[in-house]
Design an enzyme around this catalytic site. Sequence first.
Site, PDB file in Angstrom:
ATOM      1  CB  SER A 113      -0.952  -0.040   1.186  1.00 15.32           C
ATOM      2  OG  SER A 113      -1.833   1.033   1.123  1.00 15.32           O
ATOM      3  CG  ASP A 277      -2.576   4.052  -1.676  1.00  9.65           C
ATOM      4  OD1 ASP A 277      -3.239   3.989  -2.725  1.00  9.65           O
ATOM      5  OD2 ASP A 277      -2.621   3.177  -0.794  1.00  9.65           O
ATOM      6  CG  ASP A 279      -2.718  -0.439  -2.728  1.00  8.74           C
ATOM      7  OD1 ASP A 279      -2.574   0.674  -2.202  1.00  8.74           O
ATOM      8  OD2 ASP A 279      -3.419  -1.334  -2.234  1.00  8.74           O
ATOM      9  CG  ASP A 281      -6.047   0.914  -1.308  1.00 10.16           C
ATOM     10  OD1 ASP A 281      -5.113   1.723  -1.163  1.00 10.16           O
ATOM     11  OD2 ASP A 281      -6.104  -0.177  -0.709  1.00 10.16           O
ATOM     12  NE  ARG A 282      -3.787   3.924   3.014  1.00  7.40           N
ATOM     13  CZ  ARG A 282      -3.321   4.084   4.238  1.00  7.40           C
ATOM     14  NH1 ARG A 282      -2.784   5.237   4.576  1.00  7.40           N
ATOM     15  NH2 ARG A 282      -3.361   3.118   5.114  1.00  7.40           N
ATOM     16  CE  LYS A 376      -7.533   2.060   1.965  1.00  5.21           C
ATOM     17  NZ  LYS A 376      -7.319   0.695   2.449  1.00  5.21           N
TER      18      LYS A 376
HETATM   19  C1  G16 Z   1      -5.170  -0.618   5.359  1.00  4.64           C
HETATM   20  C2  G16 Z   1      -6.599  -1.056   5.461  1.00  4.64           C
HETATM   21  C3  G16 Z   1      -7.446   0.093   5.925  1.00  4.64           C
HETATM   22  C4  G16 Z   1      -6.907   0.668   7.211  1.00  4.64           C
HETATM   23  C5  G16 Z   1      -5.469   1.063   7.018  1.00  4.64           C
HETATM   24  C6  G16 Z   1      -4.783   1.575   8.275  1.00  4.64           C
HETATM   25  O1  G16 Z   1      -5.078   0.341   4.354  1.00  4.64           O
HETATM   26  O2  G16 Z   1      -7.084  -1.518   4.224  1.00  4.64           O
HETATM   27  O3  G16 Z   1      -8.757  -0.356   6.058  1.00  4.64           O
HETATM   28  O4  G16 Z   1      -7.650   1.769   7.598  1.00  4.64           O
HETATM   29  O5  G16 Z   1      -4.744  -0.056   6.564  1.00  4.64           O
HETATM   30  O6  G16 Z   1      -4.537   0.540   9.125  1.00  4.64           O
HETATM   31  P1  G16 Z   1      -3.601   0.679  10.390  1.00  4.64           P
HETATM   32  O7  G16 Z   1      -4.137   1.868  11.140  1.00  4.64           O
HETATM   33  O8  G16 Z   1      -3.818  -0.609  11.105  1.00  4.64           O
HETATM   34  O9  G16 Z   1      -2.197   0.924   9.936  1.00  4.64           O
HETATM   35  P2  G16 Z   1      -4.000   0.179   3.207  1.00  4.64           P
HETATM   36  O10 G16 Z   1      -4.253   1.353   2.313  1.00  4.64           O
HETATM   37  O11 G16 Z   1      -2.690   0.226   3.929  1.00  4.64           O
HETATM   38  O12 G16 Z   1      -4.304  -1.149   2.589  1.00  4.64           O
END
Ligand code: G16
Length: 543
Positions: A113, A277, A279, A281-282, A376
């Site tokens: 990510s 980001d 990948d 999704d953000r 997302k």
């Molecule tokens: C992942 C999850 C999200 C989560 C985020 C933060 O995002 O898919 O649902 O909100 O991690 O997680 P943490 O607070 O545990 O670091 P991504 O974009 O990293 O896949």
Amino acid sequence: MTIHTIHTKPIDGQKPGTSGLRKKTHVFMEPHYLENFVQSIFDGIGGVNGKIFVLGGDGRYFNDRAVQVILRMAAANGAKRMIVGRDGLLSTPAASNLIRKRKTDGGIVLSASHNPGGPEEDFGIKFNVPNGGPAPEAITSAIYEASGSISEYRIAITGDVDISCLGKSKLLDMEIEVIDPVEDYVALMEELYDFDALRALFANGFTMRFDALHAITGPYAKAIFEDALGAPDGTVLNAVPLPDFGGGHPDPNPIWAKSLVDEMMSGDAPEFGAASDGDGDRNMILGRGVYVTPSDSVAVIAANTDLVKSYKGRVKGFARSMPTSAALDRVAEAQNFDCYETPTGWKFFGNLLDSDRAQICGEESAGTGSDHVREKDGLWAVLFWLSILAAKRQSVSDVMQEHWRKYGRNYYSRHDYEGIDSEAANGLMGALTDKLAELPGTEYSGRKITAADEFAYDDPVDGSRAESQGIRVFFDGGGRVVFRLSGTGTSGATLRVYIEDFESDPSKHDREPQEALAGLIEAADSIAEISKRIGRNEPDIRT
Ligand code: G16
């Protein structure tokens, strides 16, 4: 070509976190590490014989090697077909779309990510289920269990498969279908949004910058904004994906997308700015002189679903992760809709979306999405915002002011303390848990605590329960502080402190968030003894 059965032993720590297994890249490159985990995925989902999967990743360092290993293992384990993005590339939302559209048995997405990439940085792998979403806890637990008892894995011994050209080929009995990673996703966006209206917006001189941060969304954003919608060349910045993301963190926040933020805050800023980001999704949303918090962004989207043709009249519920601000709840309340509060992790939205209880979801961690896929989706959010701006003919700043006037403002900030000692972090959380019962009624920085608990979630669809999902402390007047440890880091622990306060008076909506939240920030430090326990006076990141 032969199939080899390789004897192996369990490797410690292959427990998927908030979103799949994330480790340092060199850990994934150690002998058997990737292979053990891939075989554990296959075994944990009951085998892959005769099944069809989607495969792709964000192009970070080791993506190309991992794709080859996974193809050879899938073939040796009897998979029927692998649908692979050209050169092994697929954004996370594009993979989710393909899994659904092609009705596959799931997909493997290679990404860490927003974490940086490169031999010394991070790599990750996650399994998505047939609805297109991240595997729920029951499946990640089965994968973890399989990793703890693995004794062998199967792999085809052969040279690399050419996945640089579109088309079909065979590996043992398995078909490999190389597809254009961008095409189906762009078609989906065209179904959801009124591209004619967006083309007219750009034709009238609307100005925008999208920073792809040298990550996966570059080619998608070029195809959508510049090719399909007619935005001028140069609208998309840093559009070429690089294995190390150009040395930065592909994290769309004011720290890692600083040059975009600086441009948006400057005198001759474009009207709209956005970033995504590693990948895809953000997302981060900006207007001229204004940064929109992810919590506000999902609330604005939720309040304006009737402006977008594919959502008009059919939305009846929202969902947000617990640490996300209650701005979304205020929109739900005004519209008499349900608003679900789930633990952190997009996987918890899957059942709500599948059962049509919620159609729009969001997280404070820069994640926004809907029922169009089960991840997302950064570019989806950017297109939603563009659609709002096109329909309302207002600036981002005016949209926000109007929204706050109507619903009140939830001031919000997240403070991250990164790379801290795991023992100290666990000690801090343990001590907080122990004192929860005595907090209500006490006062910190002049604010009275009304309630305090450890968040647990009962899934209304399958009845599963997720416990220990973070500590919540509520204050009078709508204030709240949340403490939790990140589940996506790869070194030490990251403490996240989420601070929120509600302001209904429009004459007080123009404050700087850190200043508006100063009292609660101070309270959070005292309650959790942050400086004392982890020896830091300042967070590394404030979003
Ligand atoms: C992942 C999850 C999200 C989560 C985020 C933060 O995002 O898919 O649902 O909100 O991690 O997680 P943490 O607070 O545990 O670091 P991504 O974009 O990293 O896949």
